[in-house]
Structures are given as structure tokens and as C-alpha cells.
Design a protein around this motif. Structure first.
Motif, short mmCIF file in Angstrom:
data_model
loop_
_atom_site.label_atom_id
_atom_site.label_comp_id
_atom_site.label_asym_id
_atom_site.label_seq_id
_atom_site.Cartn_x
_atom_site.Cartn_y
_atom_site.Cartn_z
N ARG A 28 -8.97 12.30 -1.40
CA ARG A 28 -7.93 13.00 -1.90
C ARG A 28 -8.74 13.80 -3.21
O ARG A 28 -9.86 13.59 -3.49
CB ARG A 28 -6.95 12.40 -2.50
N HIS B 59 -9.13 7.58 -2.82
CA HIS B 59 -7.93 6.79 -3.50
C HIS B 59 -7.99 5.52 -2.75
O HIS B 59 -7.40 5.37 -1.65
CB HIS B 59 -6.71 7.61 -3.42
N ASP C 197 -0.02 5.53 -3.90
CA ASP C 197 0.88 6.00 -5.12
C ASP C 197 2.39 5.73 -4.60
O ASP C 197 2.60 7.01 -3.81
CB ASP C 197 0.51 7.23 -5.87
N HIS D 199 4.85 6.00 -11.74
CA HIS D 199 4.68 5.69 -10.38
C HIS D 199 3.95 4.15 -10.33
O HIS D 199 3.55 3.60 -11.30
CB HIS D 199 3.81 6.80 -9.50
N HIS E 226 0.91 2.23 -8.37
CA HIS E 226 -0.22 2.16 -7.67
C HIS E 226 -0.40 0.86 -7.16
O HIS E 226 -0.62 -0.19 -7.67
CB HIS E 226 -1.65 2.64 -8.79
#
Ligand SMILES: [Zn+2]
Length: 312
Positions: free
Chosen positions: A202, A213, A217, A292, A294
């Protein structure tokens, strides 16, 4: 006129020169002698008849006892035959129930996807049985039928034991599957199902350069509960400038999950957690652009796409 002597005189001459012996018997005695003979004969006859009667009665009695004993024996044999028929029929009914159990077992295996080889059909009655020929059984045949009934019951017993053993194996395998399911991260770690950034390459949110990544997320508000995606052990908790507040869990077969940027940590290293247990709260700690979660899955130390474990 009839001559009626008053006495009868008998002369007994033994030898020529010896004196003659004379006996006189009075007349009434002449009737006594035949009467004596008649009485003696009558007594003998009566005695004979009585003895014969007694013997006859004894024979009849013994014959009756024998008849009763034979009848009792016949009744006992009939009763035994009926009992054997009943036992054989019961064994057949148990076989039918065992076959039902076996079909149920197959169904359970199919539904639970257990990889145990299919079980053999329950054998039907192997013996000729005693049912239709009950009243023809005598002597050795009766003994044979009893032995067959015994074998039939042993057979039922063995087949029941087989099913019991197979069910125990299925139970163990299901428990193993259940344990594995419990220890595999197959549930979402928070209430949200919105992925704001997926697993893989990403554009880095800070540098805007391509980067890998290593997790998902998942959107969420600060304070939203974070759940353990599988049962396991807390192997690390802490704070890191990149990860923020984080929790690492170890599950099974080399699987680990990591929860980052938390606003709160509710477990400690060494804790055992259950699947779905609340372990932390969503936040925006560490290298994060906003609130958020992860969420990472590691397989033997390497990142894996968490979505492959999540329900579709
Ligand atoms: Zn992330």
C-alpha cells in the motif's frame, strides 16, 4: 330211615402185630373239617387279592408320578424354548437399534466432517434362530439352539462395543476440532467490519511511499472493546513508539495475533485468554493517523493475511 351214626370210628393199623389204634370222631366234627378247609382257602384267596391290589395300586401310583415328571419336563422345555425365542427376538431388536445408532453415527461424522472410516453395517441375525421351529426342538437341537442364542447375544454385545469405541473416537476427534477452532483466530477482534487498510502492499499513510502493510486496519472509536480473536496465552504487552500500546497472543500451531495502537490494555503477560475475551480498547497510540485497530496474524513468525482466517 337214614342211618345217622353218632360217632365215626377210624382204625389205624401200623404193622401186622402191633395193636390197632382207634380214633373216634363225634359227628358234629364232620362239619367242622370242611369248614376249616373252606376258611383256610378263603383266607388265602383274600390275602392273594389284597396283595395283588396293593401291587396294582403301587404300579398305578408310580406310573402317575412318572407321567407328572414327564409333563413337568415337557413344560420346562416349552418354557425354555419360549424364553430363548424371546431372547433371540430381543437381540434382533437391539440389532435394529444398533443399526439406527450406526446411521446416526454416520450422520454425526458427515455433519462434523470427522475423517473416521465408515463403520460396517450391523450384521443381521446369523443364527438360524428358534422362532418358527420352537415346538420341534428336542434334546440336542435344544442345546444347539441355546448355544446359538448365546452366540447371537455375544455378537450383539460385540457390535455395541464397536459402536461405543467408534463414538469415543469421534468424540475425541470432535473435541480436538473444537479445541483447534477455539485456538484459531476466526473471529473479528472488534465490533467493526470496516477495513480502512488491507493486508499487503500500500501507500504509506505518512511517507506516501509504497510499503508492506502486515495486518488489517479496522475502523473503530477510541474505547471500543478489542477481543482476543482466539483462545491462547498473552506472550507480550507494552508500549512502542511505532505500535503504540500492543498485545501479542500465542494460540496454536505457530499462530499468533497482535493488536496495536490500543488506548488500554486489559490483560497481562502470562494470562490465558478465551476466544472473544475483551483484552483491550481501541485507540490511536504509536504511529497512527487516527483511532483504529491494527490487527495482525503471524504464522510461524511470518505475517499472514488475517482475512484468510475470518468468516467470509
Ligand atoms: Zn495498520
Amino acid at each position: 330211615m337214614v342211618w345217622k351214626p353218632r360217632k365215626l370210628t377210624f382204625l389205624l393199623i401200623t404193622e401186622a402185630n402191633s395193636p390197632v389204634r382207634r380214633f373216634r370222631i363225634p359227628r358234629p366234627m364232620l362239619w367242622f373239617i370242611p369248614a376249616l378247609i373252606v376258611t383256610a382257602v378263603s383266607t388265602s384267596v383274600v390275602s392273594y387279592v389284597r396283595t395283588t391290589d396293593a401291587l396294582n395300586r403301587q404300579i398305578i401310583d408310580e406310573r402317575e408320578q412318572f407321567r407328572q415328571a414327564a409333563q413337568f419336563k415337557d413344560e420346562t422345555i416349552d418354557s425354555l424354548q419360549l424364553e430363548m425365542i424371546s431372547i433371540t427376538e430381543e437381540a434382533d431388536q437391539i440389532r435394529e437399534r444398533l443399526e439406527e445408532l450406526r446411521l446416526l453415527e454416520e450422520e454425526v461424522k458427515r455433519l462434523s466432517n470427522v475423517s473416521i472410516q465408515s463403520s460396517p453395517t450391523i450384521s443381521t441375525r446369523t443364527t438360524s434362530g428358534v422362532g418358527g421351529e420352537a415346538h420341534e426342538l428336542t434334546g440336542n437341537r435344544l442345546v444347539e439352539a441355546a448355544a446359538e442364542t448365546h452366540h447371537s447375544l455375544q455378537d450383539v454385545h460385540r457390535q455395541a462395543e464397536d459402536i461405543s469405541n467408534r463414538l469415543a473416537t469421534i468424540k475425541a476427534e470432535l473435541e480436538e476440532k473444537q479445541w483447534l477452532e477455539e485456538h484459531t483466530p476466526t473471529i473479528w477482534p472488534s465490533a467493526s467490519r470496516t477495513i480502512t487498510s488491507g493486508y499487503g502492499m500500500r501507500s504509506d499513510p505518512f511517507t506516501k511511499r509504497p510499503s508492506f502493510h502486515s495486518g488489517l486496519d479496522i475502523s473503530g472509536k477510541t474505547g471500543d472493546p478489542v477481543h482476543a480473536a482466539a483462545a491462547g496465552t498473552v506472550i507480550a504487552t507494552g508500549w512502542d513508539s511505532q505500535l503504540g500500546n500492543y498485545i501479542r497472543l500465542e494460540h496454536t500451531r505457530g499462530l499468533r495475533t497482535v493488536y496495536m495502537h490500543l488506548s488500554a490494555i486489559l490483560v497481562e503477560k502470562g494470562d490465558t485468554v478465551t476466544k472473544g475475551q475483551r483484552i483491550g480498547k481501541v485507540g490511536s497510540t504509536g504511529r497512527s493517523t487516527g483511532s483504529h485497530l491494527h490487527y495482525e496474524v503471524l504464522k510461524n513468525g511470518q505475517p499472514a493475511d488475517p482475512r484468510t482466517y475470518l468468516p467470509r
